[in-house]
Design an enzyme around this catalytic site. Structure first.
Site, PDB file in Angstrom:
ATOM      1  N   ASP A 173       8.766   3.801  -1.032  1.00 31.12           N
ATOM      2  CA  ASP A 173       7.979   3.388   0.147  1.00 31.12           C
ATOM      3  C   ASP A 173       6.686   2.756  -0.314  1.00 31.12           C
ATOM      4  OD1 ASP A 173       6.918   3.142   2.670  1.00 31.12           O
ATOM      5  OD2 ASP A 173       6.608   5.282   2.991  1.00 31.12           O
TER       6      ASP A 173
ATOM      7  N   SER B 208       8.349   4.759  11.700  1.00 30.21           N
ATOM      8  CA  SER B 208       7.783   3.615  12.418  1.00 30.21           C
ATOM      9  C   SER B 208       7.308   2.543  11.445  1.00 30.21           C
ATOM     10  CB  SER B 208       6.588   4.064  13.267  1.00 30.21           C
ATOM     11  OG  SER B 208       6.915   5.202  14.028  1.00 30.21           O
TER      12      SER B 208
ATOM     13  N   GLU C 189      -0.003  -0.968   5.930  1.00 27.56           N
ATOM     14  CA  GLU C 189       1.074  -0.408   6.749  1.00 27.56           C
ATOM     15  C   GLU C 189       0.882   1.080   6.957  1.00 27.56           C
ATOM     16  OE1 GLU C 189       4.722   1.251   8.199  1.00 27.56           O
ATOM     17  OE2 GLU C 189       3.771   1.781   6.315  1.00 27.56           O
ATOM     18  N   GLU C 190       0.485   1.765   5.890  1.00 24.68           N
ATOM     19  CA  GLU C 190       0.359   3.226   5.974  1.00 24.68           C
ATOM     20  C   GLU C 190      -0.856   3.664   6.789  1.00 24.68           C
ATOM     21  OE1 GLU C 190       2.842   4.818   5.245  1.00 24.68           O
ATOM     22  OE2 GLU C 190       3.809   4.154   3.407  1.00 24.68           O
TER      23      GLU C 190
ATOM     24  N   THR D  77     -16.566  37.402  10.634  1.00 29.40           N
ATOM     25  CA  THR D  77     -16.534  37.624  12.084  1.00 29.40           C
ATOM     26  C   THR D  77     -17.353  36.547  12.773  1.00 29.40           C
ATOM     27  OG1 THR D  77     -18.254  39.237  11.640  1.00 29.40           O
ATOM     28  CG2 THR D  77     -16.059  40.095  12.078  1.00 29.40           C
TER      29      THR D  77
ATOM     30  N   ASP E 156       0.843  -1.205   0.000  1.00 35.51           N
ATOM     31  CA  ASP E 156       0.000   0.000   0.000  1.00 35.51           C
ATOM     32  C   ASP E 156       0.872   1.247   0.000  1.00 35.51           C
ATOM     33  OD1 ASP E 156       0.829  -0.515   2.702  1.00 35.51           O
ATOM     34  OD2 ASP E 156      -0.776   0.777   3.462  1.00 35.51           O
TER      35      ASP E 156
HETATM   36  N1  BES Z   1       8.603   3.030   5.574  1.00 36.74           N
HETATM   37  C1  BES Z   1       7.969   3.905   6.493  1.00 36.74           C
HETATM   38  C2  BES Z   1       8.645   3.980   7.838  1.00 36.74           C
HETATM   39  C3  BES Z   1      10.069   4.446   7.806  1.00 36.74           C
HETATM   40  C4  BES Z   1      10.401   5.655   7.216  1.00 36.74           C
HETATM   41  C5  BES Z   1      11.065   3.683   8.365  1.00 36.74           C
HETATM   42  C6  BES Z   1      11.714   6.062   7.171  1.00 36.74           C
HETATM   43  C7  BES Z   1      12.363   4.090   8.344  1.00 36.74           C
HETATM   44  C8  BES Z   1      12.687   5.284   7.723  1.00 36.74           C
HETATM   45  C9  BES Z   1       6.537   3.455   6.686  1.00 36.74           C
HETATM   46  O1  BES Z   1       5.895   3.175   5.470  1.00 36.74           O
HETATM   47  C10 BES Z   1       5.749   4.564   7.328  1.00 36.74           C
HETATM   48  O2  BES Z   1       5.561   5.572   6.722  1.00 36.74           O
HETATM   49  N2  BES Z   1       5.240   4.316   8.539  1.00 36.74           N
HETATM   50  C11 BES Z   1       4.335   5.195   9.203  1.00 36.74           C
HETATM   51  C12 BES Z   1       3.643   4.343  10.229  1.00 36.74           C
HETATM   52  C13 BES Z   1       2.291   4.792  10.672  1.00 36.74           C
HETATM   53  C14 BES Z   1       1.332   5.058   9.572  1.00 36.74           C
HETATM   54  C15 BES Z   1       1.713   3.816  11.675  1.00 36.74           C
HETATM   55  C16 BES Z   1       5.068   6.343   9.855  1.00 36.74           C
HETATM   56  O3  BES Z   1       6.216   6.208  10.270  1.00 36.74           O
HETATM   57  O4  BES Z   1       4.465   7.417   9.937  1.00 36.74           O
HETATM   58 MN    MN Z   2       7.087   2.016   4.282  1.00 40.12          MN
HETATM   59 MN    MN Z   3       5.262   5.111   4.599  1.00 40.15          MN
END
Ligand code: BES
Ligand code: MN
Ligand code: MN
Length: 457
Positions: free
Chosen positions: A119, A399, A153-154, A315, A88
């Protein structure tokens, strides 16, 4: 191995045209109207997994978007890798800032531009091609392999956690491999040994039944926008420290060795500031920029909504105001505990003149691993062969919620070997992936499977 690498070098152009097809599917998990596209992307992933030679490939339905599973278990006695990735992607707005359409992958100056390029579809596809090279060239892999991809994941991986909990046997492995992070910089490959966790909240403030004339009623009631600003301003002090009671209780302090090692990384603070276009960097006093984003928790306001924001002037005292806020957490902070502390703190600082509600959204636990484990060392050797340089060891501020779930539920180490770059615009307009990193990453991944096969368990 030489034949596998030759195969990868020979097929370089085909990889790019196939990746373009993958990137053409708008698998935006956050948008309900894209549900069909997310499913189509799951199906494309599974068809590709079958094409490259995996077996038992299937979609696992969930209350949300499907999980894709496939395996190759033809190396009895050898270690088993569980490869995880996500198919995703994030929404693409603001669309007008894209230089080429987000779902028509375009190559410019050795980089492929599209939503999901870095990503995470590009990095997932890198492993697909490494697997394919082994299976098509020599007919086998040096390890057993299980592939699990998710489509949520996102949006916080809500359903994958339950799937992992319910499928210990299916997912049993010796090591988890993930490519969903960035290298430290171009020419500086890296292994990530820690991720921050996340707690996300919406804050709603209601003042009155309805919007009010600000002349007739101004001065008689609290203004929700103002109250919301006051609440938010209580979250951090001027030295960048989060004021939520108990917030730092469980924070694992950075070790002196860690801080020393990070000081040696080729980090140029002036350039960083310039690249971001920030007049001045800001963060918690007493910590360097890398320490702030990798090893310290933070509180951020992700969005604000309230009152009149159109052209001209109106206002009005708005009836409601809203904020989206989130906290990035570090080991050993616990998202549930932080969520309670946050809710209690908001209650504490909110005045009785309005109704304030907080609603918890997605999140995930922070993750950290010791990087002297033999699988991480194996990855180091593979990266050195693929990129011509040994990796540096980094933490990341982002994350990936399921990583700690894998660790807790399956009791296996994880190796995070990402080939994105920090300036590749993940989650932003003009996301891209450097094609030489993609190519070297395919070679490094192919070698990684062989290096993991040699690890004594
Ligand atoms: N791939 C990223 C996380 C990431 C970014 C890891 C840069 C290491 C370096 C992942 O797809 C992501 O964007 N995660 C979200 C998690 C959230 C939606 C629970 C994030 O970090 O905001
Ligand atoms: Mn990712
Ligand atoms: Mn991401």
């Amino acid at each position: 191995m030489i034949k596998v690498i030759d195969y990868i070098n020979t097929n370089r152009d085909r990889y790019i045209s196939e990746l373009k097809q993958y990137l053409a599917i708008p698998s935006i998990s956050a948008l309900p109207e894209r549900t069909g596209d997310v499913l189509r992307c799951a199906e494309w992933s599974s068809a590709e997994m079958t094409r490259i030679g995996l077996t038992n490939v299937r979609l696992e339905t969930t209350p949300g978007h499907p999980i894709v599973y496939g395996e190759w278990l033809g190396a009895p006695g050898a270690p088993t890798i569980l490869f995880y990735g996500h198919y995703d992607v994030q929404p693409v707005d603001p669309l007008e800032l894209w230089e080429s359409p987000p779902f028509e992958a375009t190559v410019r100056d050795g980089e492929i531009y599209a939503r999901g390029a870095a990503d995470d579809k590009g990095q997932v596809f890198m492993h697909f091609k490494a697997i394919e090279a082994h299976l098509k060239q020599g007919g086998s892999l040096p390890v057993n392999l299980k592939v699990i991809l998710e489509g949520e994941e996102e949006v916080g991986s809500v359903n994958l956690d339950n799937f992992v909990r319910a499928n210990h046997d299916l997912l049993k492995a010796d090591v988890v491999v993930i490519s969903d992070s960035a290298m430290f910089a171009k020419g500086v490959p890296s292994i990530c040994y820690s991720l921050r966790g996340l707690v996300y909240f919406q804050i709603d403030v209601r003042g009155t039944k309805s919007d009010l004339h600000s002349g007739v009623f101004g001065g008689a009631v609290a203004n929700p926008n103002m109250v919301l600003a006051q609440i938010l301003s209580q979250m951090k002090d001027r030295s960048g420290r989060v004021k939520i009671t108990g917030f730092y209780d469980d924070v694992r302090e950075l070790s002196a060795e860690e801080r020393e090692a990070w000081k040696k990384l080729p980090f140029n603070e002036k350039q960083y500031k310039k690249d971001l276009g920030a007049p001045k960097l800001f963060g918690e006093t007493g910590f360097t920029t890398l320490e702030r984003v990798w090893g310290r928790p933070t509180f951020e306001v992700n969005g604000l909504l309230g009152g009149f924001t159109g052209e001209g002037a109106k206002t009005v005292i708005p009836a409601v105001a809203m904020a989206k806020v989130s906290m990035r957490l570090v080991p050993n902070q616990d998202p549930d505990k932080i969520a309670e502390q946050f809710a209690a703190y908001v209650k504490d600082v909110a005045p009785p003149t309005v109704e304030v509600t907080v609603t918890r959204m997605h999140g995930g636990k922070p993750w950290i691993t010791e990087y002297d484990n033999p699988f991480v060392q194996a990855a180091g050797r593979a990266i050195e062969q693929g990129f011509g340089k040994p990796p540096v060891f980094c933490r990341e501020g982002g994350s990936i919620p399921v990583v700690s779930t894998f660790q807790e539920e399956l009791q296996v180490p994880a190796v995070l070997f990402g080939v994105g770059l920090p300036d590749e615009n993940a989650h932003a307009p003009n996301e891209k992936l450097d094609l030489s990193n993609f190519h070297n990453g395919i070679i490094a991944s192919a070698i990684l499977y062989g290096e993991i096969a040699k690890v004594q368990r």
